[in-house]
Design a protein around this motif. Structure first.
Motif: not given
Length: 398
Positions: A246-258
């Motif tokens: 769950d933590l890695l998935d959220l990190l990836e979402q932030v990376l893609v957005a930023e």
């Protein structure tokens, strides 16, 4: 016809005996150019002189010879006024510029100084002593301006590095924990900003210790900013209770957005350590395994590999790996700047095996001494052939 001026005057005053002033005269009037040569011959300055009749012929030579001083007529067949000054400065930014004006153009000389020249001389009012003083002071003034500009640049660079370092390398949140963290961070290029590598360690209220180390692809300000973003996001998510996949998935979402470009991605390793039992959970996202250090031995800690963040957003799968950390042992997490450098033996990379050998031959296992040994040895072997950022995290558990 007066030939192009060239030559040297070796009569020097004691103050100028150690300085050979390289002077270029850009003057379309041959008589004025000859007068400048004669005045320079009487100054006592050790110098060499080159004469150009047009700006077009002078600029290529300036870029190559880089003279100390240019004596520039403000009215040339192919340029005049501030545009001529700007062209000379662009061709050779380190050169002092002294403009030559007519008797009725004193105001033009002042405007030239305001526009970037170091000084000006009025034709017909120049003496050898005046010319010597103007050349010397113009050269010294230009050197002082360059030194001041470099100092300001270095200060801004240091301030920006400090801001990035606070973002990329925060103070670990380990108050009262039996786990101790030691870190090292080096940018891959001389005078570079800190790169996209990041790391962090925090202890949550349940007593678990969480750590991350990661590497944003590429080098530069965009990568550093994204690394700071991911590191801060990771800490916030961990403190908010997010774990594992769950933590890695959220990190990836932030990376893609930023991320400013779609080709940017990040590798990382995350771990959770329970100090009460020594149990360890590891997730690898495109990153290599940590090293387990016990007494004089070192070995990779086996863990399942997963794809890097941002490669296939939303489709990646990461598998947890579990292990036990013996009391008194240590973990070494690092980015590839530490082990992907060359060894000096042909084109061979240091690799994980070479890094393990460096650990085994370290004169001390004390964290600070060990990390200094690893970083210094890897850089010495590499000898500047591989330029990548380097982040290292050492965790001990007692």
């Amino acid at each position: 016809m007066i030939p192009p001026l060239s030559g040297s005057n070796t009569v020097a005053t004691p103050a100028d005996v150690a300085t050979n002033y390289r002077i270029t005269v850009i003057e379309d009037d041959a008589g004025d150019a000859l007068l400048v040569e004669e005045l320079l011959a009487d100054t006592g300055l050790t110098h060499t002189i080159d004469w150009k009749q047009t700006l077009g012929t002078a600029l290529p030579a300036l870029a190559t010879t880089k003279p100390d001083c240019v004596l520039l007529d403000l009215h040339l067949p192919d340029a005049s006024g501030l545009s001529a000054i700007q062209a000379v400065e662009a061709a050779c930014p380190t050169t002092a510029i002294v403009v030559l004006t007519g008797l009725a153009e004193a105001a033009a000389g002042e405007r030239a100084v305001a526009g970037g020249a170091q000084d000006y001389l009025v034709k017909g009012q120049v003496t050898p002593d005046l010319l010597a003083r103007v050349v010397r002071y113009a050269v010294h003034r230009k050197q002082a301006e360059r030194a001041s500009a470099e100092l300001r640049e270095n200060r801004l660079h240091a301030q920006e590095n400090a801001r990035l370092e606070r973002g990329l390398l925060p103070a670990p949140l380990l108050a009262g924990s039996p786990v101790a963290a030691t870190t090292r961070y080096l940018p891959g290029r001389e005078r570079a900003l800190l790169g996209g590598d990041f790391l962090d360690v925090v202890q949550t209220r349940d007593g678990l210790v969480h750590a991350v180390i990661g590497d944003v692809s590429g080098h530069g300000a965009d990568e550093a900013a994204l690394g700071v973003c991911l590191r801060i996001t990771w800490r916030a998510l961990v403190l908010a209770g997010h774990r594992g996949i769950d933590l890695l998935d959220l990190l990836e979402q932030v990376l893609v957005a930023e991320r400013p470009r779609e080709d940017m991605f990040a590798t990382c390793s995350t771990l959770e350590l329970d100090p009460s039992t020594g149990s360890l959970t590891i997730h690898l996202a495109g990153h290599h395994e940590p090293l387990l250090l016990e007494q004089t031995e070192a070995a990779e800690l086996p863990a399942a590999h997963g794809i890097a963040l941002g490669i296939v957003p939303g489709l990646a799968k990461w598998t947890p790996s579990r292990a036990h950390l013996p009391s008194g042992a240590a973990l070494l997490l690092y980015t590839d700047g530490l082990n992907e450098g060359r060894t000096g033996h042909g084109n061979e990379r240091l690799g994980t095996a070479g890094l393990i050998d460096l650990v085994r031959t370290a004169p001390s296992r004390a964290p600070d001494e060990l990390l200094d040994h690893l970083v210094d040895s890897a850089r010495a072997l590499n000898a500047g052939r591989h330029a990548d950022d380097m982040a290292v995290l050492h965790l001990t558990w007692n």
